[in-house]
Scaffold this motif. Structure first.
Motif, PDB file in Angstrom:
ATOM      1  N   PRO A   1       0.803  -1.227   0.000  1.00 53.01           N
ATOM      2  CA  PRO A   1       0.000   0.000   0.000  1.00 53.01           C
ATOM      3  C   PRO A   1       0.836   1.277   0.000  1.00 53.01           C
ATOM      4  N   ARG A   2       2.068   1.211   0.483  1.00 56.23           N
ATOM      5  CA  ARG A   2       2.900   2.409   0.518  1.00 56.23           C
ATOM      6  C   ARG A   2       3.371   2.838  -0.872  1.00 56.23           C
ATOM      7  N   SER A   3       3.126   2.011  -1.873  1.00 55.28           N
ATOM      8  CA  SER A   3       3.491   2.395  -3.238  1.00 55.28           C
ATOM      9  C   SER A   3       2.575   3.485  -3.782  1.00 55.28           C
ATOM     10  N   VAL A   4       1.461   3.752  -3.104  1.00 60.44           N
ATOM     11  CA  VAL A   4       0.533   4.818  -3.478  1.00 60.44           C
ATOM     12  C   VAL A   4       0.457   5.817  -2.329  1.00 60.44           C
ATOM     13  N   ALA A   5       0.843   7.059  -2.595  1.00 58.81           N
ATOM     14  CA  ALA A   5       0.712   8.144  -1.610  1.00 58.81           C
ATOM     15  C   ALA A   5       1.274   7.767  -0.245  1.00 58.81           C
ATOM     16  N   ASN A   6       2.353   6.979  -0.255  1.00 52.69           N
ATOM     17  CA  ASN A   6       3.004   6.560   0.987  1.00 52.69           C
ATOM     18  C   ASN A   6       2.033   5.876   1.949  1.00 52.69           C
ATOM     19  N   GLY A   7       1.029   5.198   1.383  1.00 52.52           N
ATOM     20  CA  GLY A   7       0.083   4.449   2.195  1.00 52.52           C
ATOM     21  C   GLY A   7      -1.087   5.235   2.730  1.00 52.52           C
ATOM     22  N   GLN A   8      -1.198   6.504   2.355  1.00 54.54           N
ATOM     23  CA  GLN A   8      -2.264   7.357   2.884  1.00 54.54           C
ATOM     24  C   GLN A   8      -3.512   7.259   2.006  1.00 54.54           C
ATOM     25  N   HIS A   9      -4.137   6.096   2.042  1.00 48.15           N
ATOM     26  CA  HIS A   9      -5.375   5.848   1.294  1.00 48.15           C
ATOM     27  C   HIS A   9      -6.107   4.710   1.997  1.00 48.15           C
ATOM     28  N   ASP A  10      -7.307   4.384   1.526  1.00 44.39           N
ATOM     29  CA  ASP A  10      -8.199   3.528   2.307  1.00 44.39           C
ATOM     30  C   ASP A  10      -8.514   2.197   1.633  1.00 44.39           C
ATOM     31  N   LEU A  11      -8.605   1.164   2.464  1.00 46.04           N
ATOM     32  CA  LEU A  11      -9.122  -0.128   2.060  1.00 46.04           C
ATOM     33  C   LEU A  11     -10.473  -0.301   2.748  1.00 46.04           C
ATOM     34  N   PHE A  12     -11.349  -1.064   2.140  1.00 46.63           N
ATOM     35  CA  PHE A  12     -12.692  -1.275   2.692  1.00 46.63           C
ATOM     36  C   PHE A  12     -12.884  -2.744   3.048  1.00 46.63           C
ATOM     37  N   ILE A  13     -13.722  -2.983   4.048  1.00 48.37           N
ATOM     38  CA  ILE A  13     -13.978  -4.353   4.480  1.00 48.37           C
ATOM     39  C   ILE A  13     -15.453  -4.507   4.818  1.00 48.37           C
ATOM     40  N   SER A  14     -16.035  -5.645   4.430  1.00 43.74           N
ATOM     41  CA  SER A  14     -17.450  -5.929   4.656  1.00 43.74           C
ATOM     42  C   SER A  14     -17.601  -7.352   5.174  1.00 43.74           C
ATOM     43  N   GLY A  15     -18.621  -7.557   6.000  1.00 45.81           N
ATOM     44  CA  GLY A  15     -18.872  -8.910   6.492  1.00 45.81           C
ATOM     45  C   GLY A  15     -19.827  -8.904   7.665  1.00 45.81           C
ATOM     46  N   ASN A  16     -20.470 -10.033   7.888  1.00 44.21           N
ATOM     47  CA  ASN A  16     -21.461 -10.135   8.960  1.00 44.21           C
ATOM     48  C   ASN A  16     -20.839 -10.404  10.322  1.00 44.21           C
ATOM     49  N   ASP A  17     -19.629 -10.956  10.340  1.00 45.99           N
ATOM     50  CA  ASP A  17     -18.998 -11.365  11.597  1.00 45.99           C
ATOM     51  C   ASP A  17     -17.929 -10.350  12.001  1.00 45.99           C
ATOM     52  N   ALA A  18     -18.148  -9.664  13.110  1.00 52.18           N
ATOM     53  CA  ALA A  18     -17.233  -8.609  13.551  1.00 52.18           C
ATOM     54  C   ALA A  18     -15.858  -9.166  13.895  1.00 52.18           C
ATOM     55  N   ASP A  19     -15.807 -10.327  14.545  1.00 52.67           N
ATOM     56  CA  ASP A  19     -14.515 -10.910  14.899  1.00 52.67           C
ATOM     57  C   ASP A  19     -13.721 -11.285  13.655  1.00 52.67           C
ATOM     58  N   ALA A  20     -14.398 -11.823  12.645  1.00 49.01           N
ATOM     59  CA  ALA A  20     -13.724 -12.195  11.398  1.00 49.01           C
ATOM     60  C   ALA A  20     -13.122 -10.973  10.736  1.00 49.01           C
TER      61      ALA A  20
END
Length: 215
Positions: free
Chosen positions: A142-161
């Protein structure tokens, strides 16, 4: 941690090699594992990476990644079987890409998503959707873009997962910002980002970019 991959394409190979470098044990699964022998022989951390069938990879992993082509994911996962995936975290990174009309579209969108389809098909599996908005190169660096200053998203029904996967990606690859969008229905939004990212790709001529939420 043991990580299994259902799928053996470039994304699985990139992620698998990078997870091994981060200290994890990895098994890539393919219908024909022999096709991965040449790739495996090129790796320096052979003791951390192995190959096998898709069922063997699913049995092996504490966490399992679906890295198959999206339109074939349900078939591939059905071949693995629900027993091998029962109770496990399944990280779905696939997109249901459709080229049938000569234009890149999604085979499922708007009122459904591939992530939701997989969760419905495997109700005893903890499906987590993430990494599907960036190229495989950005996934592991991820640091190859803007030194890592960008966002990934995550979705799912299980909070622990989701917490397990978030920690794995942060510690293994250095992701700094992973935004929890809620239950698996929110995968519709991230999958449909393809319509925007494909146009950015066409305009820039490369995939070394990502999104940043501000405000």
């Amino acid at each position: 941690m043991k990580i299994g991959f259902i799928g053996s394409g470039s994304a699985a190979q990139t992620l698998g090699q990078s997870f091994a470098k981060a200290g994890h044990d990895v098994k890539l699964g393919a219908r024909n594992p022999e096709k991965l022998i040449a790739w495996l022989s090129q790796l320096q951390q052979d003791e951390k990476v192995s190959i096998g069938t898709v069922r063997e990879a699913a049995d092996y992993g504490d966490i399992v990644f679906n890295a198959t082509p999206g339109t074939a994911s349900l078939t591939a996962l059905s071949d693995v079987g629900s027993q091998a995936l029962q109770g496990k975290v399944l990280v779905d990174i696939a997109l249901p890409l459709d080229f049938s009309n000569g234009e890149l579209t999604l085979a499922v969108a708007n009122t459904d998503s591939l992530g939701e389809q997989i969760q419905r098909a495997f109700p005893d599996t903890k499906v987590v959707k993430t990494l599907n908005t960036v190229s495989s190169a950005v996934m592991v660096n991820p640091r190859s873009v803007a030194n890592g200053q960008h966002d990934l998203f995550i979705s799912g029904n299980d909070a622990d997962a989701k917490r397990i996967v978030t920690t794995l990606l942060k510690e293994s690859f250095g992701w700094e910002s992973i935004i929890d969008l809620g239950d698996i229905r929110s995968a519709r939004g991230t999958e449909m980002l393809l319509a925007l990212s494909s146009r950015i790709h066409m305009g820039r001529g490369h995939m070394n970019f990502n999104f940043k939420v501000v405000g």
